[in-house]
Design an enzyme around this catalytic site. Structure first.
Site, mmCIF file in Angstrom:
data_model
loop_
_atom_site.group_PDB
_atom_site.id
_atom_site.type_symbol
_atom_site.label_atom_id
_atom_site.label_comp_id
_atom_site.label_asym_id
_atom_site.label_seq_id
_atom_site.Cartn_x
_atom_site.Cartn_y
_atom_site.Cartn_z
ATOM 1 C CD GLU A 46 -2.907 1.223 0.491
ATOM 2 O OE1 GLU A 46 -2.860 2.283 -0.558
ATOM 3 O OE2 GLU A 46 -3.625 0.147 0.051
ATOM 4 C CE LYS A 56 5.567 7.540 -4.740
ATOM 5 N NZ LYS A 56 5.584 8.784 -3.847
#
Length: 812
Positions: free
Chosen positions: A603, A679
């Site tokens: 996460e 990302k």
């Protein structure tokens, strides 16, 4: 009347015998008692060692005997005052007899079973006589030789009791005996020729049960060094606790499968007479212990978990067995004739194979015998040669009420599967009181702890962490764990232990959990580390619910994830390198995670502690489709451009961002756009798109000289040299009343990252500090996107994101 049996640990020395005498005194206040005692401590083992030594070296044998003699005379000196001369003479006589036997062994060079039985009997003969005389100092006590009462056949080392004669002898003696306390030696007996025999392993318990049954005792008490039968072996499962009440059948099952507090044959005489058996702790006599009876109070559906190690699995299989009667008979008959004990049996319903478990010590002999027994069938290829698997263990879940509960087998095997415990064979009786599984011996400790947690600690789950990387994020993560430990136990019923910690130089491990108050000192004094050594240590620890936590940004660390996952060790990481590596590697890690039932959570790869990936997964899993993602994903770049203006230098703002923990250790990773590209790549992949890092268009704002540096010093020097370049970038945005934001976009399968001018009416305009923001445009959110916004950088929030992933695993 009560029968009290005290084991070797209870009578190991004078102080312990004093405690035994106080228990006897208290019990005898209300009724008569028969007291059965074992030999002092390890005396029997030493006597047999001396006998074996006597075959080669009589001097060494006598030295062993002298040590045994010293212990017994020390007890006499401590406990006996009134009749010391009488006792000393008797014990001296017995030791003289032992010396004569040893000398006979040496001269004849023979050590028969008959002689072994005679030698081993002296432990109980000595202890029972001394304890009886010690009791007589203050109590109404007498001594009686068990060899006069318990009569057996001629199998000297594992004699079979003649109960008809034995019960009659015991009844007559105790009818005539007026003393309140009678002390007898356990384990020993004699045959009809008055030769010494012994009752085999666990014989003292068996002796006690024989006396209890013959006397129709009110209760048989087994006094030992633990407070009853435990839910599991407390030496292996620290959370195990005593079972208050248990049935005869449950106790037999547990003792058969390794619960050493009780020896299985002990229960039989008492069971026939329905005499309650109580297991008590000599050194904690007020403890309730465990009551074994015909009608125990109902408790947990699973009463206990036990295991036997050093097991071999022998398999007879082949198509030629199907439909042909007699294979089972021949198999068990051959093993029986060879006196090989079978401790486990299972057979496939297809009749294609039969598996039996035997002790490792018997495995080679069993294979030889069975290969010979079935030599014709093997030669004709109707069956395969006997297959033997060694170094196994049997683990058993026991409970009389298990038959009334659905799904217990599923719980058992699911729990083992989650922790990579491979089950080789399964057996479950039709009574459903016992479910047994054969597993690797190496996994026995993990399996016991896993099942104990499943059936006895359902309200508290234990996670065992192995943490690598203790820089800014790692240090804050450990601090948060330490701070929240009590809260997690009380509110989430979650016990998180850190078993191993490593940095680039040292590592430290503690199976009981590392003290997080002084982990830095422990690590500094730890042993040298490497990725391989750390992995080996984790694997050797073999804990249930294990989690490898990577708090680094190191590529080499990211390359070991697959090894951990294949060992069913979950991986939690803030390191983006693995998920941003080749699509093949990313998919493989996901597949391995699923195959071996080990979580792979990352996460914090995007947005630090923000629930960005989790939210995206929920969208995709619920059937939504992602059309576009717009995001400011670099907390460090947002911090830099929120703090950079004409009154500051770009160099100083970047240095401040690094100092405050917003950038990677190498700030160029952030400023070059590589970090943001990784990302958005991860988000694209989590949106079910296949994409590689090189597919992402990067609009760099750094000068080439800065991009080409190889260390931080040169990088910062390049920033200073090109300060005008950065001031021009700021001026261009400022002149348009815009703010500079480094934006990542993913639209229709294509992605780009770069610096953009953001006008005042854009959702990104007021993004302050190091915050991140993500806009998800989907089928369900086509015009007004789903927005996630918040702190996206910093050690504390990243550590909290790691922490959240750990809790997700716990809740799995």
């Amino acid at each position: 009347m009560k029968v009290l049996k005290f084991g070797g640990s209870s009578v190991a020395n004078s102080e312990k015998i004093k405690q035994v005498l106080s228990i006897i005194a208290k019990t005898s206040e209300e009724q008569k008692v028969a007291v059965i005692v074992s030999a002092f401590g390890k005396t029997t083992d030493k006597l047999l060692a001396g006998a074996n030594e006597a075959l080669e070296d009589i001097t060494a044998a006598k030295e062993i005997l002298e040590l045994i003699k010293e212990l017994h005379f020390r007890v006499i000196d401590d406990l006996i005052i009134k009749n010391k001369k009488e006792v000393t003479e008797e014990i001296t006589y017995l030791f003289d007899r032992l010396i004569s036997i040893y000398e006979g062994i040496f001269l004849l060079q023979e050590l028969s079973n008959k002689t072994l039985a005679k030698v081993s009997s002296f432990g109980e003969r000595l202890s029972s006589y001394i304890i009886a005389k010690a009791a007589k100092e203050t109590l109404d006590a007498t001594h009686k030789e068990s060899r006069d009462l318990i009569i057996t056949n001629d199998e000297y080392l594992n004699a079979q009791v003649n109960f008809e004669v034995t019960n009659k002898n015991i009844a007559i003696f105790f009818h005539d005996n007026q003393h309140k306390i009678t002390v007898l030696g356990g384990f020993i007996s004699s045959n009809t020729a008055e030769e010494t025999t012994t009752l085999g392993r666990g014989g003292s318990d068996f002796s006690a049960a024989i006396y209890a049954a013959a006397l129709n005792a009110d209760e048989l008490q087994i006094w030992t060094d633990v407070s009853g039968m435990f839910t599991a072996n407390p030496r292996i499962v620290k959370q195990a606790y005593p079972i208050a009440e248990i049935s005869y059948e449950e106790a037999m099952e547990l003792s058969h499968f390794g619960a050493k507090v009780l020896y299985p044959p002990t229960i039989q005489p008492a069971l026939r007479k329905e005499i309650p058996i109580r297991i008590k702790n000599t050194f904690d006599p007020e403890n309730f212990g465990t009551l074994i009876s015909n009608d125990p109070e109902n408790g947990n559906e699973v009463k206990g978990i036990s295991h036997i190690e050093d097991i071999s699995l022998i398999t007879l299989e082949g198509g030629g067995m199907i439909g042909i009667p007699g294979f089972s008979k021949r198999l068990f008959e051959a093993l029986s004739v060879a006196k090989i004990n079978v401790v486990f049996i299972t057979q496939a319903s297809s009749e294609h194979s039969i598996c039996v478990g035997v002790y490792d010590a018997d495995a080679e002999k069993a294979k030889t015998i069975l290969d010979e027994t079935f030599s014709i069938e093997i030669y004709r290829k109707k069956i395969k040669p006997i297959i033997v698997e060694n170094d196994l263990a049997i683990i058993a879940v026991v409970g009389e009420s298990m038959k009334n509960y659905q799904g217990l087998s599923g719980q058992m095997f699911s729990a083992l599967g989650r922790n990579n415990v491979n089950v080789r064979a399964i057996a479950q009786g039709s009574s459903e009181k016992n479910i047994s599984a054969v597993i690797n011996k190496y996994d026995a400790k993990k399996a016991l702890n896993t099942l104990h947690e499943q059936f006895f600690e359902e309200r508290t789950k234990q996670l065992n962490l192995f943490v690598t990387g203790v820089g800014n994020v790692g240090e804050r993560f450990l601090a948060q764990l330490h701070q929240q430990k009590k809260f997690l136990i009380e509110n989430l019923k979650l016990n998180i232990r850190v078993i191993g910690i490593s940095n680039s130089r040292k590592m430290v491990f503690d199976d009981a959990g590392i003290n997080l108050e002084n982990w830095k000192d422990l690590l500094e004094n730890g042993e040298p580390t490497s990725l391989d050594n750390f992995y080996i240590k984790v694997k050797e620890a073999n804990h249930r619910n294990s989690v490898f936590v990577d708090n680094t940004a190191n590529q080499a660390v990211s390359e070991v994830y697959e090894k951990y996952l294949k060992d069913s060790i979950s991986v939690v990481t803030c390191n983006k390198i693995a998920c941003a590596s080749s699509f093949y590697n990313y998919k493989k890690l996901k597949e391995v995670s699923k195959k071996y039932n080990a979580s792979f959570l990352f996460e914090t790869n995007v947005g630090a502690g923000l629930p960005i990936i989790d939210t995206l997964k929920n969208l995709v899993n619920s059937g939504d489709r992602i059309h576009k993602i717009q995001a400011v994903l670099s907390g460090s770049l947002n911090f830099v451009f929120n703090n950079f203006d004409q009154s500051s230098t770009f160099h100083n703002v970047v240095a401040q961002a690094q100092k405050e923990g917003y950038t990677e250790p190498d700030p160029k990773i952030d400023l070059s756009g590589v970090d943001v590209a990784r990302k958005i790549l991860i988000l694209a992949r989590e949106s079910s798109f296949k994409m590689e890092l090189e597919d992402i268009k990067k609009n760099a704002f750094l000068p080439e000289e800065a991009l080409n540096t190889t260390n931080n010093d040169d990088f910062y020097a390049a920033l200073t040299k090109h300060e005008n370049h950065f001031q021009d970038i700021f001026k261009q945005a400022n002149d348009k009343d815009c703010r500079l934001k480094y934006v990542a976009e993913f639209v229709d399968g294509k992605a780009n990252v770069g610096l953009q001018h953001i006008p005042a009416d854009h959702p990104f305009y007021n993004l302050e500090g190091s915050d991140n923001i993500v806009l998800f445009f989907t089928d369900r959110y086509p015009e007004n996107p789903l927005i996630i916004k918040g702190a996206g950088a910093g050690a504390d929030v990243t550590a909290s994101g790691i922490f959240a992933d750990i809790i997700r695993i716990a809740n799995k």
